[in-house]
Enzyme design. Structure first.
Site, PDB file in Angstrom:
ATOM      1  CB  SER A  31      -0.882   0.178   1.314  1.00  0.00           C
ATOM      2  OG  SER A  31      -1.765  -1.074   1.262  1.00  0.00           O
ATOM      3  CG  HIS A  62      -3.386  -3.910  -3.362  1.00  0.00           C
ATOM      4  ND1 HIS A  62      -2.094  -4.528  -3.173  1.00  0.00           N
ATOM      5  CD2 HIS A  62      -3.862  -3.147  -2.099  1.00  0.00           C
ATOM      6  CE1 HIS A  62      -2.061  -4.319  -1.872  1.00  0.00           C
ATOM      7  NE2 HIS A  62      -2.854  -3.544  -1.270  1.00  0.00           N
ATOM      8  CG  HIS A  84      -3.964  -9.173   0.604  1.00  0.00           C
ATOM      9  ND1 HIS A  84      -4.218  -8.495  -0.271  1.00  0.00           N
ATOM     10  CD2 HIS A  84      -3.202  -8.368   1.451  1.00  0.00           C
ATOM     11  CE1 HIS A  84      -3.559  -7.272  -0.449  1.00  0.00           C
ATOM     12  NE2 HIS A  84      -2.621  -7.527   0.601  1.00  0.00           N
ATOM     13  CE1 TYR A  86      -8.008  -8.553   1.841  1.00  0.00           C
ATOM     14  CE2 TYR A  86      -6.145  -8.889   3.363  1.00  0.00           C
ATOM     15  CZ  TYR A  86      -6.778  -8.072   2.238  1.00  0.00           C
ATOM     16  OH  TYR A  86      -6.456  -6.930   2.085  1.00  0.00           O
ATOM     17  CD  GLU A  87      -7.159  -9.715  -2.442  1.00  0.00           C
ATOM     18  OE1 GLU A  87      -7.852  -9.642  -3.620  1.00  0.00           O
ATOM     19  OE2 GLU A  87      -6.263  -9.851  -2.266  1.00  0.00           O
ATOM     20  CB  ALA A 114       0.690  -0.290   4.655  1.00  0.00           C
ATOM     21  CG  MET A 212      -4.017  -8.193   7.403  1.00  0.00           C
ATOM     22  SD  MET A 212      -5.641  -7.484   6.771  1.00  0.00           S
ATOM     23  CE  MET A 212      -6.083  -6.355   8.180  1.00  0.00           C
ATOM     24  CB  SER A 213       0.250  -9.041   2.937  1.00  0.00           C
ATOM     25  OG  SER A 213       1.424  -8.171   3.131  1.00  0.00           O
ATOM     26  CG  ASN A 236      -2.772   1.309  11.412  1.00  0.00           C
ATOM     27  OD1 ASN A 236      -2.327   0.754  10.360  1.00  0.00           O
ATOM     28  ND2 ASN A 236      -3.037   0.532  12.411  1.00  0.00           N
ATOM     29  CG  HIS A 248      -8.598  -0.143   3.173  1.00  0.00           C
ATOM     30  ND1 HIS A 248      -7.240  -1.016   3.103  1.00  0.00           N
ATOM     31  CD2 HIS A 248      -8.467   0.141   1.917  1.00  0.00           C
ATOM     32  CE1 HIS A 248      -6.928  -1.231   1.841  1.00  0.00           C
ATOM     33  NE2 HIS A 248      -7.763  -0.285   1.199  1.00  0.00           N
TER      34      HIS A 248
HETATM   35  N1  HPA Z   1      -3.519  -4.624  11.084  1.00  0.00           N
HETATM   36  C1  HPA Z   1      -3.193  -5.214  10.069  1.00  0.00           C
HETATM   37  N2  HPA Z   1      -2.788  -4.971   8.929  1.00  0.00           N
HETATM   38  C2  HPA Z   1      -2.592  -3.785   8.906  1.00  0.00           C
HETATM   39  C3  HPA Z   1      -2.688  -2.798   9.752  1.00  0.00           C
HETATM   40  C4  HPA Z   1      -3.093  -3.137  11.070  1.00  0.00           C
HETATM   41  O1  HPA Z   1      -3.360  -2.404  12.191  1.00  0.00           O
HETATM   42  N3  HPA Z   1      -2.270  -1.633   9.143  1.00  0.00           N
HETATM   43  C5  HPA Z   1      -2.100  -1.961   7.950  1.00  0.00           C
HETATM   44  N4  HPA Z   1      -2.122  -3.257   7.650  1.00  0.00           N
END
Ligand code: HPA
Length: 276
Positions: A31, A62, A84, A86-87, A114, A212-213, A236, A248
């Site tokens: 990201s 993406h 990912h 989760y998709e 990210a 998550m990746s 974040n 997101h």
């Molecule tokens: N958690 C999981 N995946 C992320 C986060 C998060 O806080 N920020 C960016 N990708």
């Protein structure tokens, strides 16, 4: 022949019919880095939708294509958009692009992403060099019949993110005067952000950032003998540490804000690791 390997070879042949570019570094753009192609001397692009059976990302922000070209003088294939778990794709499809870039000749895998910051000394907009990872509640991409053509059944994982590459990336960050933490990445499945209790558990387990990746991609690349390195952009603070609910859009916005520095860091890092 193993069906997954057969599919991989078919994908490789389709890409090879479009370009004979030989990459040294395979770069996965997370990201915020989607626009990184503008930093490259682009020689060819191949859309994921041009490759029959190839998984296509469904995540906003993406894109979906391989970009072949030079970063400074280093031949690179960049993935503009990743898929990912989760998709809903199988783990084999999630790591197919990584394996494909290995079969196209890449020797080094450079992962970017990210993440949410867990370590209390980290702030949004900073970067972290990945030293190791935890795969949590997500299956290994190596489950199932081993693909002998790629690697061994029980691969060693004692130095997934290569020390020699990390030394060079730290030097690159220093030369650009960019602050770079070094720490452990934990992969949760997503797509929901984590609960505060999960983040406390992750901190106890030794994680510094959460995403998550990336860890499953590193496992597949390590299996086939690629040298791996990775940099996370802390978009974040993770759930329970952040004072506001996570969205997101905010993650994307923060990653976009950090993108100019991230691009400079990635370019200088590729220059350092590509010229040894
Ligand atoms: N958690 C999981 N995946 C992320 C986060 C998060 O806080 N920020 C960016 N990708």
């Amino acid at each position: 022949m193993n069906e997954i390997y057969k599919k991989l070879i078919r994908c490789r042949d389709i890409v090879r019919a479009k370009t004979d570019f030989e990459p040294k570094v395979a770069l996965v753009l997370g990201s915020g880095l989607g626009g990184y192609a503008s930093e490259m001397d682009v020689k060819a692009t191949v859309g994921y939708d041009e490759i029959e059976g190839f998984p296509v990302s469904t995540v906003p922000g993406h894109q979906g294509r391989f970009v072949f070209g030079y970063v400074k003088d280093v031949p690179v294939v960049a993935m503009q958009g990743r898929v990912h778990y989760y998709e809903g794709y199988s783990m084999n499809d999630v790591v197919l692009p990584i394996r494909l870039m290995g079969l196209l000749g890449a020797k080094i895998l450079f992962l970017t992403n990210a993440v949410g910051g867990i370590n209390p000394s980290y702030s949004g907009g900073e970067f972290m060099l990945i030293s190791d990872h935890l795969l949590y509640g997500v299956p290994s991409p190596l489950i199932g019949e081993n693909i002998e053509e790629l690697g061994t059944r029980f691969p060693d994982m004692s130095e997934i993110y290569k020390k020699n590459l990390r030394v060079k990336i730290k030097a690159a960050a220093e030369s650009q005067k960019i602050k770079l933490h070094e720490g452990v990445y934990i992969q949760f499945s997503g797509p929901n952000f984590e609960s505060p209790a999960e983040i406390r558990a992750a901190a106890t387990l030794g994680a510094d950032v959460v995403g998550m990746s990336t860890a499953c991609e590193a496992i597949a690349a390590n299996h086939m003998g690629l040298e791996i390195c990775g940099i996370s952009c802390i978009a974040n603070l993770a759930a329970g540490i952040s004072k506001t609910p996570l969205t997101h859009d905010e993650v994307q916005e923060a990653a976009n804000l950090a993108a100019p520095l991230f691009k400079a860091l990635v370019t200088e890092s590729i220059y350092q690791i590509g010229n040894d």
